[in-house]
Motif scaffolding. Structure first.
Motif, PDB file in Angstrom:
ATOM      1  N   GLU A 142      -3.099   6.276 -13.532  1.00  0.00           N
ATOM      2  CA  GLU A 142      -3.656   6.105 -12.187  1.00  0.00           C
ATOM      3  C   GLU A 142      -4.528   4.848 -12.109  1.00  0.00           C
ATOM      4  O   GLU A 142      -4.450   4.091 -11.135  1.00  0.00           O
ATOM      5  CB  GLU A 142      -4.462   7.343 -11.814  1.00  0.00           C
ATOM      6  N   GLU A 143      -5.320   4.656 -13.141  1.00  0.00           N
ATOM      7  CA  GLU A 143      -6.197   3.464 -13.160  1.00  0.00           C
ATOM      8  C   GLU A 143      -5.360   2.189 -13.154  1.00  0.00           C
ATOM      9  O   GLU A 143      -5.699   1.219 -12.460  1.00  0.00           O
ATOM     10  CB  GLU A 143      -7.094   3.509 -14.410  1.00  0.00           C
ATOM     11  N   ASN A 144      -4.263   2.188 -13.920  1.00  0.00           N
ATOM     12  CA  ASN A 144      -3.388   1.013 -13.955  1.00  0.00           C
ATOM     13  C   ASN A 144      -2.762   0.732 -12.601  1.00  0.00           C
ATOM     14  O   ASN A 144      -2.654  -0.419 -12.163  1.00  0.00           O
ATOM     15  CB  ASN A 144      -2.302   1.185 -15.017  1.00  0.00           C
ATOM     16  N   VAL A 145      -2.342   1.809 -11.939  1.00  0.00           N
ATOM     17  CA  VAL A 145      -1.714   1.659 -10.613  1.00  0.00           C
ATOM     18  C   VAL A 145      -2.738   1.145  -9.589  1.00  0.00           C
ATOM     19  O   VAL A 145      -2.437   0.282  -8.766  1.00  0.00           O
ATOM     20  CB  VAL A 145      -1.105   2.995 -10.153  1.00  0.00           C
ATOM     21  N   MET A 146      -3.957   1.676  -9.667  1.00  0.00           N
ATOM     22  CA  MET A 146      -4.993   1.245  -8.726  1.00  0.00           C
ATOM     23  C   MET A 146      -5.325  -0.245  -8.873  1.00  0.00           C
ATOM     24  O   MET A 146      -5.734  -0.906  -7.918  1.00  0.00           O
ATOM     25  CB  MET A 146      -6.269   2.073  -8.948  1.00  0.00           C
ATOM     26  N   ASN A 147      -5.111  -0.770 -10.074  1.00  0.00           N
ATOM     27  CA  ASN A 147      -5.405  -2.186 -10.341  1.00  0.00           C
ATOM     28  C   ASN A 147      -4.259  -3.124  -9.954  1.00  0.00           C
ATOM     29  O   ASN A 147      -4.394  -4.347 -10.090  1.00  0.00           O
ATOM     30  CB  ASN A 147      -5.769  -2.397 -11.804  1.00  0.00           C
ATOM     31  N   LEU A 148      -3.144  -2.559  -9.528  1.00  0.00           N
ATOM     32  CA  LEU A 148      -1.998  -3.413  -9.150  1.00  0.00           C
ATOM     33  C   LEU A 148      -2.282  -4.151  -7.838  1.00  0.00           C
ATOM     34  O   LEU A 148      -2.937  -3.616  -6.948  1.00  0.00           O
ATOM     35  CB  LEU A 148      -0.745  -2.542  -9.004  1.00  0.00           C
ATOM     36  N   PRO A 170       0.822  -1.222   0.000  1.00  0.00           N
ATOM     37  CA  PRO A 170       0.000   0.000   0.000  1.00  0.00           C
ATOM     38  C   PRO A 170       0.852   1.268   0.000  1.00  0.00           C
ATOM     39  O   PRO A 170       0.489   2.261  -0.635  1.00  0.00           O
ATOM     40  CB  PRO A 170      -0.814  -0.121   1.287  1.00  0.00           C
ATOM     41  N   GLU A 171       1.999   1.214   0.687  1.00  0.00           N
ATOM     42  CA  GLU A 171       2.877   2.385   0.739  1.00  0.00           C
ATOM     43  C   GLU A 171       3.479   2.684  -0.634  1.00  0.00           C
ATOM     44  O   GLU A 171       3.563   3.846  -1.048  1.00  0.00           O
ATOM     45  CB  GLU A 171       3.999   2.139   1.753  1.00  0.00           C
ATOM     46  N   THR A 172       3.877   1.620  -1.338  1.00  0.00           N
ATOM     47  CA  THR A 172       4.433   1.802  -2.682  1.00  0.00           C
ATOM     48  C   THR A 172       3.382   2.358  -3.632  1.00  0.00           C
ATOM     49  O   THR A 172       3.647   3.268  -4.418  1.00  0.00           O
ATOM     50  CB  THR A 172       4.968   0.462  -3.226  1.00  0.00           C
ATOM     51  N   LYS A 173       2.172   1.816  -3.538  1.00  0.00           N
ATOM     52  CA  LYS A 173       1.088   2.308  -4.387  1.00  0.00           C
ATOM     53  C   LYS A 173       0.812   3.780  -4.103  1.00  0.00           C
ATOM     54  O   LYS A 173       0.571   4.571  -5.026  1.00  0.00           O
ATOM     55  CB  LYS A 173      -0.171   1.475  -4.160  1.00  0.00           C
ATOM     56  N   LYS A 174       0.859   4.140  -2.836  1.00  0.00           N
ATOM     57  CA  LYS A 174       0.640   5.531  -2.449  1.00  0.00           C
ATOM     58  C   LYS A 174       1.692   6.441  -3.083  1.00  0.00           C
ATOM     59  O   LYS A 174       1.387   7.537  -3.555  1.00  0.00           O
ATOM     60  CB  LYS A 174       0.685   5.645  -0.920  1.00  0.00           C
ATOM     61  N   ASN A 175       2.954   5.973  -3.102  1.00  0.00           N
ATOM     62  CA  ASN A 175       4.042   6.756  -3.713  1.00  0.00           C
ATOM     63  C   ASN A 175       3.798   6.942  -5.208  1.00  0.00           C
ATOM     64  O   ASN A 175       3.994   8.032  -5.751  1.00  0.00           O
ATOM     65  CB  ASN A 175       5.381   6.066  -3.496  1.00  0.00           C
ATOM     66  N   TYR A 176       3.368   5.867  -5.875  1.00  0.00           N
ATOM     67  CA  TYR A 176       3.109   5.943  -7.311  1.00  0.00           C
ATOM     68  C   TYR A 176       1.996   6.951  -7.609  1.00  0.00           C
ATOM     69  O   TYR A 176       2.091   7.750  -8.553  1.00  0.00           O
ATOM     70  CB  TYR A 176       2.708   4.576  -7.863  1.00  0.00           C
ATOM     71  N   LEU A 177       0.944   6.923  -6.807  1.00  0.00           N
ATOM     72  CA  LEU A 177      -0.176   7.846  -7.010  1.00  0.00           C
ATOM     73  C   LEU A 177       0.244   9.289  -6.744  1.00  0.00           C
ATOM     74  O   LEU A 177      -0.257  10.224  -7.392  1.00  0.00           O
ATOM     75  CB  LEU A 177      -1.352   7.453  -6.110  1.00  0.00           C
ATOM     76  N   GLU A 178       1.170   9.453  -5.827  1.00  0.00           N
ATOM     77  CA  GLU A 178       1.683  10.794  -5.548  1.00  0.00           C
ATOM     78  C   GLU A 178       2.455  11.322  -6.764  1.00  0.00           C
ATOM     79  O   GLU A 178       2.320  12.491  -7.131  1.00  0.00           O
ATOM     80  CB  GLU A 178       2.609  10.768  -4.329  1.00  0.00           C
ATOM     81  N   TYR A 179       3.269  10.454  -7.399  1.00  0.00           N
ATOM     82  CA  TYR A 179       3.991  10.860  -8.606  1.00  0.00           C
ATOM     83  C   TYR A 179       3.002  11.315  -9.685  1.00  0.00           C
ATOM     84  O   TYR A 179       3.219  12.329 -10.351  1.00  0.00           O
ATOM     85  CB  TYR A 179       4.834   9.698  -9.168  1.00  0.00           C
ATOM     86  N   ILE A 180       1.922  10.558  -9.843  1.00  0.00           N
ATOM     87  CA  ILE A 180       0.934  10.861 -10.881  1.00  0.00           C
ATOM     88  C   ILE A 180       0.239  12.191 -10.592  1.00  0.00           C
ATOM     89  O   ILE A 180       0.019  13.001 -11.499  1.00  0.00           O
ATOM     90  CB  ILE A 180      -0.096   9.715 -10.997  1.00  0.00           C
ATOM     91  N   ASN A 181      -0.090  12.444  -9.345  1.00  0.00           N
ATOM     92  CA  ASN A 181      -0.721  13.718  -8.982  1.00  0.00           C
ATOM     93  C   ASN A 181       0.212  14.898  -9.250  1.00  0.00           C
ATOM     94  O   ASN A 181      -0.221  15.964  -9.710  1.00  0.00           O
ATOM     95  CB  ASN A 181      -1.152  13.712  -7.514  1.00  0.00           C
ATOM     96  N   ARG A 182       1.479  14.696  -8.973  1.00  0.00           N
ATOM     97  CA  ARG A 182       2.459  15.759  -9.246  1.00  0.00           C
ATOM     98  C   ARG A 182       2.565  16.013 -10.746  1.00  0.00           C
ATOM     99  O   ARG A 182       2.681  17.158 -11.194  1.00  0.00           O
ATOM    100  CB  ARG A 182       3.819  15.377  -8.672  1.00  0.00           C
TER     101      ARG A 182
END
Length: 317
Positions: A311-317, A283-295
């Protein structure tokens, strides 16, 4: 005169400009009609060649007229000795040398130049390479010129050692990239040469390439070329994990200096995803990825659709 409105200076200048434009258009149409009539009548005289020169000087993008010009030249070659044909084509090359400097981005001019050399009894390919280099001083990023240079080098390789020519060209691309890291054509040409270079010195060559990429990235973080070349370079590295980790290190270090570097953020996300491919992420790694996308959304609002898909791809991981 009474009852007439006096025109302002600006109106008079605009009127004069429009009159000149109309005259220029009329002259152009007249030359166009003349050339097409001559071709329809299958005339191949020196006067016809002159007519094509006058028209192409006005508009070099007329492929049909270039074709007609070659038809005229082919007719004039009939019955000539090799020496006479060589001289005719040398004259044609001089015409192109003058014309191409005025419009270095004309595809048809580069195409005609190639035709000239291909039909010469004794083409001087090394001299041609030097002339192309001089033209690059006008525009070193022109991809038509780089395509033509590759053609010239393919001819030189027919009489010289292929590896020597390629090594020389590899150094040439480095010189052009150092002059302008945004020279996409030079990066592309380098990618075509690299496979041959890697046959003999893979490890040291890759190391030098990475150093050059890092220098380019730090010199201009907003230019995509070095990042693209790094992505391409990964394809030559057997141990891709090493290259992905290296890319992550480069992107992370750059982001400390340039927090809004779009390509650094994209690369950081892309290489991390590549390392975690087909593996569950925390969950922490996914959170980091989503933060990159928001930036990225905040930095590059023009490509929101892309980032939404990511974002959709990351959420499906």
């Amino acid at each position: 005169m009474h009852g007439r409105t006096r025109k302002s200076k600006e109106e008079l200048e605009d009127s004069e400009y429009l009159d000149n434009q109309k005259q220029e258009i009329a002259r152009y149409r007249s030359k166009l009609d003349t050339v097409f009539q001559q071709r329809n009548e299958k005339r191949f005289t020196s006067d016809c060649l002159k007519s094509t020169s006058e028209l192409l000087n006005l508009n070099p993008e007329l492929n049909t007229v270039w074709n007609y010009r070659r038809e005229i030249l082919n007719e004039t070659f009939k019955g000539l000795s090799k020496e006479e044909k060589q001289q005719k084509l040398n004259d044609e090359l001089e015409y192109i040398n003058v014309s191409i400097k005025k419009n270095i981005k004309s595809y048809w001019m580069w195409n005609h130049r190639q035709w000239i050399l291909a039909n010469m009894p004794s083409p001087n390919w090394n001299q041609e390479a030097k002339l192309v280099d001089l033209l690059f001083k006008l525009d070193a990023t022109n991809f038509h010129g780089w395509d033509y240079r590759r053609y010239v080098m393919s001819k030189i390789q027919e009489t010289e050692d292929k590896k020597v020519v390629i090594n020389r060209e590899f150094l040439y691309t480095k010189k052009k990239i150092d002059q302008n890291f945004a020279n996409h054509s030079a990066w592309h040409y380098r990618s075509k040469l690299l496979p041959v270079i890697l046959e003999n010195e893979k490890e040291s060559t890759l190391s030098k390439e990475v150093e050059m990429i890092i220098q380019a990235i730090y010199s201009d973080p907003d230019d995509q070329n070095a990042w693209l070349y790094f992505d391409w370079l990964i394809g030559f590295e057997v141990e891709k994990t090493t290259m992905y980790n290296l890319g992550i290190d480069i992107a992370s270090e750059l982001l400390e200096l340039e927090p809004n570097s779009k390509y650094a953020l994209l690369s950081l996300l892309k290489y991390n995803l590549a390392l975690n491919e087909n593996e569950p992420i925390s969950p922490e790694t996914k959170k980091n990825y989503l933060e990159y996308i928001n930036r990225l959304r905040n930095i590059d609002s023009l490509r929101l659709g892309l980032y939404n898909d990511m974002e959709e791809n990351v959420m499906n991981l």
